[in-house]
Motif scaffolding. Sequence first.
Motif, PDB file in Angstrom:
ATOM      1  N   LYS A 141     -33.756  74.409   8.392  1.00 54.42           N
ATOM      2  CA  LYS A 141     -32.677  75.393   8.245  1.00 54.42           C
ATOM      3  C   LYS A 141     -32.254  75.554   6.791  1.00 54.42           C
ATOM      4  O   LYS A 141     -31.810  76.617   6.380  1.00 54.42           O
ATOM      5  N   GLU A 143     -25.940  76.055  10.180  1.00 52.54           N
ATOM      6  CA  GLU A 143     -26.507  76.843  11.282  1.00 52.54           C
ATOM      7  C   GLU A 143     -25.855  78.217  11.419  1.00 52.54           C
ATOM      8  O   GLU A 143     -26.502  79.163  11.878  1.00 52.54           O
ATOM      9  N   ASP A 192     -34.656  75.342  15.572  1.00 52.31           N
ATOM     10  CA  ASP A 192     -33.335  74.743  15.743  1.00 52.31           C
ATOM     11  C   ASP A 192     -32.858  75.108  17.160  1.00 52.31           C
ATOM     12  O   ASP A 192     -32.957  76.272  17.565  1.00 52.31           O
ATOM     13  N   SER A 193     -32.359  74.121  17.922  1.00 54.89           N
ATOM     14  CA  SER A 193     -32.145  74.343  19.358  1.00 54.89           C
ATOM     15  C   SER A 193     -31.192  75.501  19.639  1.00 54.89           C
ATOM     16  O   SER A 193     -31.443  76.316  20.537  1.00 54.89           O
ATOM     17  N   GLU A 194     -30.115  75.602  18.853  1.00 54.86           N
ATOM     18  CA  GLU A 194     -29.116  76.651  19.104  1.00 54.86           C
ATOM     19  C   GLU A 194     -29.725  78.034  18.862  1.00 54.86           C
ATOM     20  O   GLU A 194     -29.488  78.986  19.610  1.00 54.86           O
ATOM     21  N   ASN A 243     -23.709  70.481   9.538  1.00 55.18           N
ATOM     22  CA  ASN A 243     -24.880  71.015  10.233  1.00 55.18           C
ATOM     23  C   ASN A 243     -24.546  72.354  10.898  1.00 55.18           C
ATOM     24  O   ASN A 243     -25.326  73.298  10.832  1.00 55.18           O
ATOM     25  N   LYS A 244     -23.359  72.429  11.527  1.00 49.68           N
ATOM     26  CA  LYS A 244     -23.012  73.689  12.199  1.00 49.68           C
ATOM     27  C   LYS A 244     -22.746  74.772  11.171  1.00 49.68           C
ATOM     28  O   LYS A 244     -23.050  75.938  11.389  1.00 49.68           O
TER      29      LYS A 244
HETATM   30 MG    MG Z   1     -29.251  72.592  15.705  1.00 45.24          MG
END
Ligand code: MG
Length: 390
Positions: free
Chosen positions: A123, A218, A148-150, A214-215
């Motif tokens: 990311k 993201e 990235d999972s989201e 991290n968020k």
């Molecule tokens: Mg993630």
Amino acid sequence: MRRIAILGSTGSIGESALDVVRASGGRLAVVALAAGSNWRTLAAQARELRPLLAVVADPGGEQPLRRELAGTGIEVAAGLEGLRRAAAHPEAAIVLSAIVGAAGILPTWEAARAGKTVALANKESLVAAGAAITAAASASGGLILPVDSEHSAIHQLLRDRDPREVRGIVLTASGGPFFRREIDLDAVTPEEALRHPSWSMGAKVTIDSATLMNKGLEVIEAHWLFGLPLERIGVVVHPQSIVHGAVELTDGALLAHLSPPDMRIPIAAALHHPERVELPWQRLDLAALGRLEFFPPDHERFPALRLACEALARGGTAPAVLNAANEVAVQAFLERRLAFSAIPALVAAALARVPAGPAVPGIEEVLAADGAARAAAREALPEFDPPRRS
Ligand code: MG
Ligand code: NAD
């Protein structure tokens, strides 16, 4: 058969990707593997999966890797030049970008420029160089698929949907190990911060999850992937990490994506895209889960998320500065030279000291901002508190 280059093959994402290749029944094959310095693991992977090219970024690993792979016919390369070759390998249709940190920026850009389908785990490259990388991909006809999972969740939910029906998206955050506990963030240790409650990941992203940076990264990543402005990207804390993302439609419907917290699922979605394949791993049992919980993010205790949103709003090279300063801060925390609670403060100091650069920075300007931010963060480091021993 799909041919893949895996950049960062010895890491958490890289190893999970190799599981996906092994489970593919020959539908996926590896043509290039690249790692940072761990030539032993890289050599073992290469002996098993027989790529055409194996690359170790650390020049000191080149000779041992050559020795290990002598007689196999696998070509060996090293350094940034080797990474660039793996990223643009003529036999690779897909490049999995899974190096950690800003070291992934140039290889990701190179893959996008070469017209590859980029399965993007790194990311940091979109955070720092979102304009340059998305422009390179659209110029070359390349495609960026999130790992990235989201973002994988949202990509799946948005597929074939008329953008006029979409009001916004929601990224879920685990909240990290300190979310619920009344814990003194000045005194937490690297060991405590590395104990993630729901995901098993590399050290850097685990610390970023604990700070909520991290968020923040993201949110910036989502902005570039889905072309959405900041105000249409929401964040909610969901400690169980079962719901990965949601899309809110204009009529009030909220579509959510649920799966077990296993990165092999989004990795497989990207590597097999647009097909979906049978995977042999754990499945969700909703009745066994019983309930799912959601909370608003706590911006007071975890200011990193807001800091990242501010950097995106500021634009230019501000997100590159945020990212680089955060890498310096995380490293200093892991080396016990900086308090956990001072990570966002050090990042804010670097953002205040480094100018935001041109509105649409090219790759060279991004790398220059990255360097300037690292220097500024290192210089500011002594002004911030080391961890308090409790
Ligand atoms: Mg993630
Ligand atoms: P990791 O630390 O486990 O692995 C990093 C990989 O990068 C290793 O193969 C290492 O050898 C390689 N590497 C490190 N420095 C390098 C350099 N200078 N040049 C070339 N290679 C280098 O990290 P990870 O957890 O697998 O994360 C990789 C990326 O994926 C990160 O950007 C992270 O944010 C993202 N990501 C990870 C997860 C996860 O579950 N681990 C989830 C979502 C996103």
